[in-house]
Design an enzyme around this catalytic site. Structure first.
Site, short mmCIF file in Angstrom:
data_model
loop_
_atom_site.label_atom_id
_atom_site.label_comp_id
_atom_site.label_asym_id
_atom_site.label_seq_id
_atom_site.Cartn_x
_atom_site.Cartn_y
_atom_site.Cartn_z
N HIS A 128 -16.94 -12.14 -8.72
CA HIS A 128 -16.38 -12.62 -7.46
C HIS A 128 -17.04 -13.96 -7.19
CE1 HIS A 128 -15.08 -12.01 -3.12
NE2 HIS A 128 -15.97 -12.99 -3.03
N ASP A 185 -5.59 -7.34 -6.40
CA ASP A 185 -6.64 -7.27 -5.38
C ASP A 185 -6.12 -6.47 -4.19
OD1 ASP A 185 -9.02 -7.54 -4.06
OD2 ASP A 185 -8.83 -9.68 -3.64
N GLY A 229 -8.27 -8.94 3.36
CA GLY A 229 -7.60 -8.14 2.34
C GLY A 229 -6.16 -7.85 2.67
N HIS A 234 -7.68 -5.14 -10.82
CA HIS A 234 -8.40 -5.35 -9.55
C HIS A 234 -7.72 -4.59 -8.42
CE1 HIS A 234 -10.91 -8.57 -7.29
NE2 HIS A 234 -10.76 -7.50 -6.51
N ASP A 270 -17.60 -7.01 -6.91
CA ASP A 270 -16.49 -7.60 -6.16
C ASP A 270 -16.63 -7.38 -4.67
OD1 ASP A 270 -13.87 -8.91 -6.06
OD2 ASP A 270 -13.27 -7.00 -5.21
N ASN A 300 -16.85 -1.23 -4.58
CA ASN A 300 -17.40 -1.36 -3.23
C ASN A 300 -16.93 -0.21 -2.34
OD1 ASN A 300 -14.83 -2.49 -3.43
ND2 ASN A 300 -15.21 -4.03 -1.87
N ARG A 341 -10.68 2.61 -2.36
CA ARG A 341 -11.49 2.97 -1.18
C ARG A 341 -12.23 4.30 -1.27
NH1 ARG A 341 -11.92 -2.11 0.05
NH2 ARG A 341 -10.19 -3.03 1.23
#
Length: 444
Positions: free
Chosen positions: A178, A304, A323, A57, A151, A91, A61
């Site tokens: 998620h 994450d 985050g 995970h 996610d 994402n 970006r």
């Protein structure tokens, strides 16, 4: 060039040995090996030798969020943190919901060459939760996508989730959920409890996670699918997972380093560096996460890793993006929360940081035993080191670490990917692909 690693203890057990790495595999293991003429030596007396770490995970970006992180800087952070494979969440902008984008991400990872970058495909088109993305095309593409997730958003529609799980069964891939019922978290800002009430922050109930996990376990049972639950944070979710596993449902789960260590008590400063999704919860939840990881109810640690530019964090709480950075601090937080209290030994560290995540993702050449003939994909750890976290010195473009100024134990001495040293003594030491062509380093 061959690599000779000296003075290490595989899995932290027994006496010190030497390993000769040649042609991408472990060629010899012994007390005192003959050194070839052309050899790169890593002297690490007393260090612990582990299989390379695998992160299921990671947010890299790219494409679209290069102001926060790139495949290059994220890969560097991963290698410096001891990781040899990472799974890049979809994402991005554009979303990784088709073969073109996932192949781009995989290609960028290979060009950088510091870790194996595996793109995660989106479950639904544009992460909008309305219709399924091209899962079959992405799985069959050159990128070979093995995990799918929306996610950052929950696949909330139960019929859509059921169809995704049925397709996943046919494709032999994993759906990573998620788990967050958006109807229960609309406007939520912090874990629903005493701290949020005192601070005047809208509450985020633990049941928003628990109910989705319970539903999806039932759907996975009916579909005969493999379900993976992202960033478990609630003690009650652990009980759902325990029951599902006892019933024979193929469900796995991950916990983040920050949900092992940090609690909602940190929110009293209103510092957005502590804002994360799912939110930091209570000390009781944190204690349950630790025990569940030790017991195997939670299968693995996953970072994450979620970098953000300064303007997305240096603002009021409600406007801040959720985050935290995680790649370079994951091992140290795990050692602090699990190894130092005696809840995991170094074999256990290998299990939760390497072996189980590689197994969940279906990576045949990661998480392998430390033995002659096995891939030379390894992490060397100094168990006695102490270091102070400084966000500005980390390799990521962003610096949003919640551990700023903390003194943490254990440090990665070297990371080796198929016999090639990628990181050593806190620096990227061997570059391939575009890094070598440009002759550039990375921050940190």
């Amino acid at each position: 060039m061959s690599v000779l690693i000296t003075g290490v203890r595989p899995y932290g057990e027994g006496g010190q040995v030497e390993l000769l790495l040649r042609d991408g595999v472990i060629a010899e293991i012994g007390a005192e090996l003959v050194r070839p003429g052309d050899v790169q030596v890593i002297e690490a007396p007393g260090a612990v030798l582990l299989p390379g770490f695998v992160d299921l995970h990671t947010h890299l970006r790219e494409p679209g969020g290069e102001d926060a992180e790139t495949v290059e800087t994220g890969s560097a952070a991963a290698a410096l943190g001891g990781f040899t494979a990472v799974f890049a969440m979809p994402n991005t902008d554009p979303v990784a919901d088709n073969a073109v984008v996932v192949e781009h991400v995989r290609n960028r990872g290979e060009k950088v060459g510091l870790v194996d970058v595996h793109p995660v495909g989106a479950v639904t088109v544009g992460l909008r939760g309305q219709r399924l993305a091209e899962m079959g095309t992405m799985a069959a593409s050159w990128a070979g996508v093995r995990m799918f997730s929306d996610d950052g958003r929950c696949v909330h529609d139960p019929l859509l989730m059921r169809r995704a799980l049925e397709y996943a069964t046919a494709l032999d891939v994993v759906i990573a959920q998620h788990a967050e019922d958006p109807r229960l978290t609309d406007g939520a800002q912090a874990h629903e409890g005493a701290v949020a009430a005192r601070l005047g922050l809208a509450g985020w109930p633990a049941s928003a996670e628990e109910t989705i996990v319970a539903r999806d376990c039932a759907l996975a049972r009916d579909a005969g699918a493999r379900l993976h639950v992202c960033h478990v944070s609630s003690a009650r979710t652990v009980e759902v997972l325990r029951a599902a596993k006892a019933a024979g449902i193929e469900v796995s789960a991950e916990v983040t380093p920050h949900h092992l260590l940090l609690t909602d008590a940190r929110l009293t400063s209103y510092d957005p560096v502590n804002k994360v999704n799912p939110p930091l919860r209570t000390g009781s939840d944190t204690a349950t996460m630790r025990q569940a990881l030790a017991d195997g109810v939670i299968d693995c640690l996953a970072t994450d890793h979620a970098p953000h530019p300064a303007q997305a964090k240096d603002c009021e709480w409600a406007a801040a993006r959720p985050g935290m950075l995680g790649l370079q601090t994951a091992l140290s937080v795990l050692v602090h929360t699990m190894v130092e209290p005696g809840m995991l030994d170094w074999r256990g560290v290998a299990r939760v940081l390497s072996e189980r995540p590689a197994e969940i993702a279906g990576l045949p050449d990661q998480g392998r035993p430390i033995a002659v003939g096995e891939p030379a994909t390894l992490t060397v750890v100094d168990p006695d080191a102490q270091w102070t976290v400084r966000g500005a010195r980390l390799a990521s473009l962003a610096s949003n670490t919640p551990y700023e100024g903390m003194r943490l134990p254990a440090q990665v001495v070297a990371t080796v990917l198929r016999g090639r040293v990628t990181a050593r003594d806190g620096k990227i030491v061997e570059r391939s692909g575009e890094l070598a062509a440009r002759g550039e380093g990375v921050r940190g």
